[in-house]
Design an enzyme around this catalytic site. Sequence first.
Site, PDB file in Angstrom:
ATOM      1  N   SER A   1      18.774   4.247 -30.023  1.00 37.58           N
ATOM      2  CA  SER A   1      18.782   5.491 -30.388  1.00 37.58           C
ATOM      3  C   SER A   1      17.425   6.019 -30.113  1.00 37.58           C
ATOM      4  O   SER A   1      16.249   5.494 -30.437  1.00 37.58           O
ATOM      5  CB  SER A   1      18.863   5.683 -32.075  1.00 37.58           C
ATOM      6  OG  SER A   1      20.155   5.245 -32.365  1.00 37.58           O
TER       7      SER A   1
ATOM      8  N   HIS B   1      18.362  11.049 -34.546  1.00 36.15           N
ATOM      9  CA  HIS B   1      19.019  11.082 -35.773  1.00 36.15           C
ATOM     10  C   HIS B   1      17.902  10.868 -36.754  1.00 36.15           C
ATOM     11  O   HIS B   1      16.664  10.066 -36.788  1.00 36.15           O
ATOM     12  CB  HIS B   1      20.237  10.297 -35.743  1.00 36.15           C
ATOM     13  CG  HIS B   1      19.986   8.777 -35.559  1.00 36.15           C
ATOM     14  ND1 HIS B   1      19.130   7.794 -36.451  1.00 36.15           N
ATOM     15  CD2 HIS B   1      20.118   7.911 -34.484  1.00 36.15           C
ATOM     16  CE1 HIS B   1      19.260   6.778 -35.853  1.00 36.15           C
ATOM     17  NE2 HIS B   1      19.563   6.797 -34.858  1.00 36.15           N
TER      18      HIS B   1
ATOM     19  N   ASP C   1      26.196   1.222 -15.745  1.00 36.16           N
ATOM     20  CA  ASP C   1      25.239   0.367 -15.092  1.00 36.16           C
ATOM     21  C   ASP C   1      25.793  -1.158 -15.307  1.00 36.16           C
ATOM     22  O   ASP C   1      25.756  -1.373 -16.406  1.00 36.16           O
ATOM     23  CB  ASP C   1      24.003   0.853 -15.473  1.00 36.16           C
ATOM     24  CG  ASP C   1      22.848   0.276 -14.514  1.00 36.16           C
ATOM     25  OD1 ASP C   1      22.775  -1.084 -14.786  1.00 36.16           O
ATOM     26  OD2 ASP C   1      22.338   0.896 -13.553  1.00 36.16           O
TER      27      ASP C   1
END
Length: 372
Positions: A336, A194, A321
């Site tokens: 991110s 992003h 996990d």
Amino acid sequence: MSRKGMYRRVLIMILIAGLALLFYYAKINIDSRLPKVSLSDYMDNYVKEGKNNGNLDIQVDIGKQKEVYACGFPIGVYLETDGVMVIGTGTIIGTDGLTYEPSISKIQSGDYIVAINDIDVSSKSQLIFLINKYGNKDVILTVRRNDKLIDIRISPIQVSEGEYKLGIWVRDDSQGIGTMTFITSDGEFGALGHGISDVDTGELLNAAGGTLYGASIWGIKKGESGVPGGLYGVISYEDKNILGEIKVNTSIGIYGNIDGKELIEKFNLKPVEVAGRYDIHVGKAYVRTCVSGEVKDYEIYIESIDTECESNKGIVIQVTDKELLKLTNGIVQGMSGSPILQDGKLIGAVTHVFVKDSTRGYGIFIENMLEH
């Protein structure tokens, strides 16, 4: 009908049947030598190319099949804005004790000041210096707004001896920590998944360039319902710690050039094949990230895939996990750009966390990042 005529008709029927059977087997043999194309290949090209006079025009983009290095290590980002970004306007009190709003209705949040009286401006300190230099004289601000340059006349207000203000809040550069998504064999990189936006306005920063630095993670704030967590790290802004050059800041990531050879060796990265959106399936996958001091692959589950999505929210994932959940409670800020892998292929990158459920979040299709 004579017996001779009957025999002739039977022989003709046998001959026709034999020819038909021969053609059938020949067709099977020919078809078996044709290249196999998966349904996803047809679907991908059908969506992208559409129909052409009722016929499907299939074209194969070989570039999508290239390999890249899926990374997952932390990076420090220093982004230089193209001009000085305005994040708001307000009131100021002059030396006469009166309240003024010199920029109200003239300057807008999200504007970029690129010049004062035809003098280029590239930093907040330069802007302040020039305003004080001109004193109480009117100044002409050249502002970039929606990709158009406009000139605005403003009268600075004196607030103290030798100090003048325009009644605006500005920001020039941005910095932070994210995750490297991929490096190509020819020295290009893509990261974050992003764009870098201003924290106050939410606007995508208009970048003039920037620098990529090495970073290390020293702490984690776990995500909670309603409160996104985050990674705490250290960026060393020294020349020896420079990894590369940021060229562009887009809504789907930052891109630039990098000397990746040393990083590939340092993190023992191997080239992986890139998969298209129609090769992704609901089920087990992995996110590659560095939250424990080393780059590791953690198991996740792909819940849904929106193949029509062209933004950075095409994949919905959930962290399963146990180790990663113990460390972070799921997805946190700073992750991110973490690569998402499925069936040994790079399919996307983490982009967002669900505010009310830190175990879940969005991912972007890697093909979108590669086609920036």
